[in-house]
Design a protein around this motif. Structure first.
Motif, mmCIF file in Angstrom:
data_model
loop_
_atom_site.group_PDB
_atom_site.id
_atom_site.type_symbol
_atom_site.label_atom_id
_atom_site.label_comp_id
_atom_site.label_asym_id
_atom_site.label_seq_id
_atom_site.Cartn_x
_atom_site.Cartn_y
_atom_site.Cartn_z
ATOM 1 N N ILE A 198 29.844 -13.373 -15.833
ATOM 2 C CA ILE A 198 30.046 -11.679 -15.196
ATOM 3 C C ILE A 198 29.918 -10.808 -16.793
ATOM 4 C CG2 ILE A 198 29.873 -9.930 -14.106
ATOM 5 C CD1 ILE A 198 31.017 -11.907 -11.916
ATOM 6 N N ILE A 199 29.341 -9.960 -16.640
ATOM 7 C CA ILE A 199 29.747 -8.187 -17.927
ATOM 8 C C ILE A 199 29.517 -7.839 -16.945
ATOM 9 C CG2 ILE A 199 28.347 -7.956 -19.389
ATOM 10 C CD1 ILE A 199 27.519 -10.159 -20.614
ATOM 11 N N VAL A 200 29.860 -6.685 -17.063
ATOM 12 C CA VAL A 200 30.429 -4.967 -16.317
ATOM 13 C C VAL A 200 29.561 -4.770 -17.268
ATOM 14 C CG1 VAL A 200 31.389 -4.357 -15.384
ATOM 15 C CG2 VAL A 200 31.736 -6.091 -14.453
ATOM 16 N N ALA A 201 28.545 -3.919 -17.435
ATOM 17 C CA ALA A 201 27.932 -3.352 -18.912
ATOM 18 C C ALA A 201 28.364 -2.093 -18.615
ATOM 19 C CB ALA A 201 26.309 -3.442 -18.890
ATOM 20 N N PRO B 147 34.904 -22.132 -11.035
ATOM 21 C CA PRO B 147 35.793 -21.144 -12.590
ATOM 22 C C PRO B 147 35.277 -19.867 -13.111
ATOM 23 C CG PRO B 147 35.268 -23.333 -14.174
ATOM 24 C CD PRO B 147 34.565 -23.187 -12.662
ATOM 25 N N ALA B 148 35.710 -18.411 -12.690
ATOM 26 C CA ALA B 148 34.611 -17.936 -13.010
ATOM 27 C C ALA B 148 35.690 -16.549 -13.843
ATOM 28 C CB ALA B 148 34.509 -16.347 -11.488
ATOM 29 N N ARG B 149 35.043 -16.181 -14.936
ATOM 30 C CA ARG B 149 35.578 -14.733 -16.014
ATOM 31 C C ARG B 149 34.702 -13.365 -15.534
ATOM 32 N NH1 ARG B 149 34.649 -16.403 -21.328
ATOM 33 N NH2 ARG B 149 32.837 -17.602 -21.761
ATOM 34 N N ILE B 150 34.982 -12.667 -16.242
ATOM 35 C CA ILE B 150 34.474 -11.579 -15.668
ATOM 36 C C ILE B 150 34.881 -10.317 -16.909
ATOM 37 C CG2 ILE B 150 34.259 -8.876 -15.153
ATOM 38 C CD1 ILE B 150 35.689 -10.093 -12.462
ATOM 39 N N PHE B 151 34.079 -9.874 -18.096
ATOM 40 C CA PHE B 151 34.044 -9.412 -19.550
ATOM 41 C C PHE B 151 33.377 -7.747 -19.305
ATOM 42 C CE2 PHE B 151 32.179 -7.503 -23.484
ATOM 43 C CZ PHE B 151 32.943 -8.060 -24.969
ATOM 44 N N LEU B 152 34.419 -6.949 -19.606
ATOM 45 C CA LEU B 152 34.111 -5.749 -19.475
ATOM 46 C C LEU B 152 33.655 -5.156 -20.553
ATOM 47 C CD1 LEU B 152 36.258 -6.044 -16.627
ATOM 48 C CD2 LEU B 152 36.384 -3.918 -16.837
ATOM 49 N N GLN B 153 32.187 -4.594 -20.332
ATOM 50 C CA GLN B 153 31.571 -4.000 -21.708
ATOM 51 C C GLN B 153 32.138 -2.724 -22.234
ATOM 52 O OE1 GLN B 153 27.584 -5.884 -22.355
ATOM 53 N NE2 GLN B 153 27.510 -5.770 -24.115
ATOM 54 N N GLY B 154 32.119 -1.998 -23.761
ATOM 55 C CA GLY B 154 31.725 -0.292 -23.368
ATOM 56 C C GLY B 154 32.311 -0.058 -22.825
ATOM 57 N N GLU B 155 32.839 1.039 -22.414
ATOM 58 C CA GLU B 155 32.933 2.464 -21.485
ATOM 59 C C GLU B 155 33.855 1.345 -20.569
ATOM 60 O OE1 GLU B 155 30.278 2.825 -23.488
ATOM 61 O OE2 GLU B 155 31.073 4.687 -24.179
ATOM 62 N N LEU C 178 40.151 -11.838 -17.152
ATOM 63 C CA LEU C 178 39.293 -10.713 -16.805
ATOM 64 C C LEU C 178 39.929 -10.854 -18.497
ATOM 65 C CD1 LEU C 178 41.063 -9.353 -14.253
ATOM 66 C CD2 LEU C 178 38.573 -9.722 -14.449
ATOM 67 N N PHE C 179 38.765 -10.220 -18.554
ATOM 68 C CA PHE C 179 38.843 -10.101 -20.859
ATOM 69 C C PHE C 179 37.773 -8.127 -21.099
ATOM 70 C CE2 PHE C 179 38.117 -14.145 -20.110
ATOM 71 C CZ PHE C 179 38.789 -14.977 -21.169
ATOM 72 N N VAL C 180 38.482 -7.353 -21.854
ATOM 73 C CA VAL C 180 37.525 -5.803 -22.287
ATOM 74 C C VAL C 180 37.382 -6.440 -23.114
ATOM 75 C CG1 VAL C 180 39.131 -5.307 -20.606
ATOM 76 C CG2 VAL C 180 40.141 -5.098 -22.725
ATOM 77 N N CYS C 181 36.100 -5.278 -23.974
ATOM 78 C CA CYS C 181 36.072 -5.200 -25.063
ATOM 79 C C CYS C 181 36.696 -4.919 -26.210
ATOM 80 C CB CYS C 181 34.225 -4.539 -24.638
ATOM 81 S SG CYS C 181 34.025 -4.300 -26.328
ATOM 82 N N GLN C 182 37.053 -4.976 -27.521
ATOM 83 C CA GLN C 182 37.957 -4.301 -28.125
ATOM 84 C C GLN C 182 37.416 -3.010 -28.132
ATOM 85 O OE1 GLN C 182 38.256 -8.020 -30.998
ATOM 86 N NE2 GLN C 182 40.189 -8.267 -30.304
ATOM 87 N N SER C 183 35.575 -3.417 -28.695
ATOM 88 C CA SER C 183 35.242 -1.874 -29.098
ATOM 89 C C SER C 183 34.929 -0.768 -28.017
ATOM 90 C CB SER C 183 33.853 -1.603 -29.628
ATOM 91 O OG SER C 183 33.535 -2.956 -30.612
ATOM 92 N N GLY C 184 35.112 -1.417 -26.300
ATOM 93 C CA GLY C 184 35.275 -0.605 -25.037
ATOM 94 C C GLY C 184 36.525 0.214 -25.311
ATOM 95 N N ARG D 236 26.249 -20.143 -14.873
ATOM 96 C CA ARG D 236 25.563 -18.900 -14.754
ATOM 97 C C ARG D 236 25.685 -17.830 -15.385
ATOM 98 N NH1 ARG D 236 24.436 -20.593 -8.471
ATOM 99 N NH2 ARG D 236 22.980 -22.579 -9.019
ATOM 100 N N LEU D 237 25.369 -16.883 -16.202
ATOM 101 C CA LEU D 237 25.775 -15.328 -16.700
ATOM 102 C C LEU D 237 25.282 -14.393 -15.546
ATOM 103 C CD1 LEU D 237 26.834 -13.817 -18.678
ATOM 104 C CD2 LEU D 237 25.286 -14.377 -20.139
ATOM 105 N N LEU D 238 25.850 -13.192 -15.456
ATOM 106 C CA LEU D 238 25.217 -12.055 -14.663
ATOM 107 C C LEU D 238 25.714 -10.687 -15.523
ATOM 108 C CD1 LEU D 238 26.514 -13.064 -10.656
ATOM 109 C CD2 LEU D 238 24.354 -13.436 -12.117
ATOM 110 N N VAL D 239 24.833 -9.688 -15.161
ATOM 111 C CA VAL D 239 25.108 -8.594 -15.540
ATOM 112 C C VAL D 239 25.338 -7.878 -13.922
ATOM 113 C CG1 VAL D 239 24.853 -6.993 -17.213
ATOM 114 C CG2 VAL D 239 24.676 -8.905 -18.080
ATOM 115 N N TYR D 240 26.160 -7.431 -14.364
ATOM 116 C CA TYR D 240 26.190 -5.605 -13.353
ATOM 117 C C TYR D 240 26.217 -4.962 -14.551
ATOM 118 C CZ TYR D 240 27.908 -8.806 -9.584
ATOM 119 O OH TYR D 240 28.093 -10.101 -8.097
#
Length: 121
Positions: A6-9, A32-40, A79-85, A117-121
């Motif tokens: 999952i990407i949280v955009a 298994p599940a993982r979440i990436f927090l993109q940007g801000e 849980l992952f966070v964007c370095q640029s974010g 599966r890839l989801l974007v929120y």
């Protein structure tokens, strides 16, 4: 079983809350599940975790965002966070919830298996 990525955009707590619930449902089903927090959105995992909807959630008998993050980690949602974010949010890795990993979108996407599966929120 296929995993869920999952990407949280967006930097809204409601998006992260929904993504956490979805990831936790997947892990409850053995995926298994993982979440990436993109940007801000990376700023949402600044320790201590909180968002404007916490009071309403607690009043409704639901966990606040910090409680849901802790429960997701216990259920092994990664849980992952964007370095640029992180730079956009003005934070560094020492200010994040301890179990969160910093990384980039390319590395996150490289680990998405074809059957996942890839989801974007």
């Amino acid at each position: 079983m296929p995993g869920l990525s999952i990407i949280v955009a967006g930097a809204e707590g409601e998006r992260l809350y929904a993504a956490l619930e979805t990831a936790m449902a997947a892990t409850a089903l053995g995926r298994p599940a993982r979440i990436f927090l993109q940007g801000e959105a990376a700023g949402l995992l600044r320790d201590p975790v909180a968002f404007a909807g916490d009071e309403a959630r607690r009043a409704a008998g639901q966990p606040d965002l910090a409680g849901l993050v802790a429960e997701a980690i216990t259920m092994e949602v990664r849980l992952f966070v964007c370095q640029s974010g992180m730079a956009l949010a003005g934070i560094n890795a020492t200010q994040l919830v301890p179990q969160v990993c910093a990384g980039g979108l390319v590395s996150f996407m490289a680990d998405v298996a074809p059957e996942e599966r890839l989801l974007v929120y």
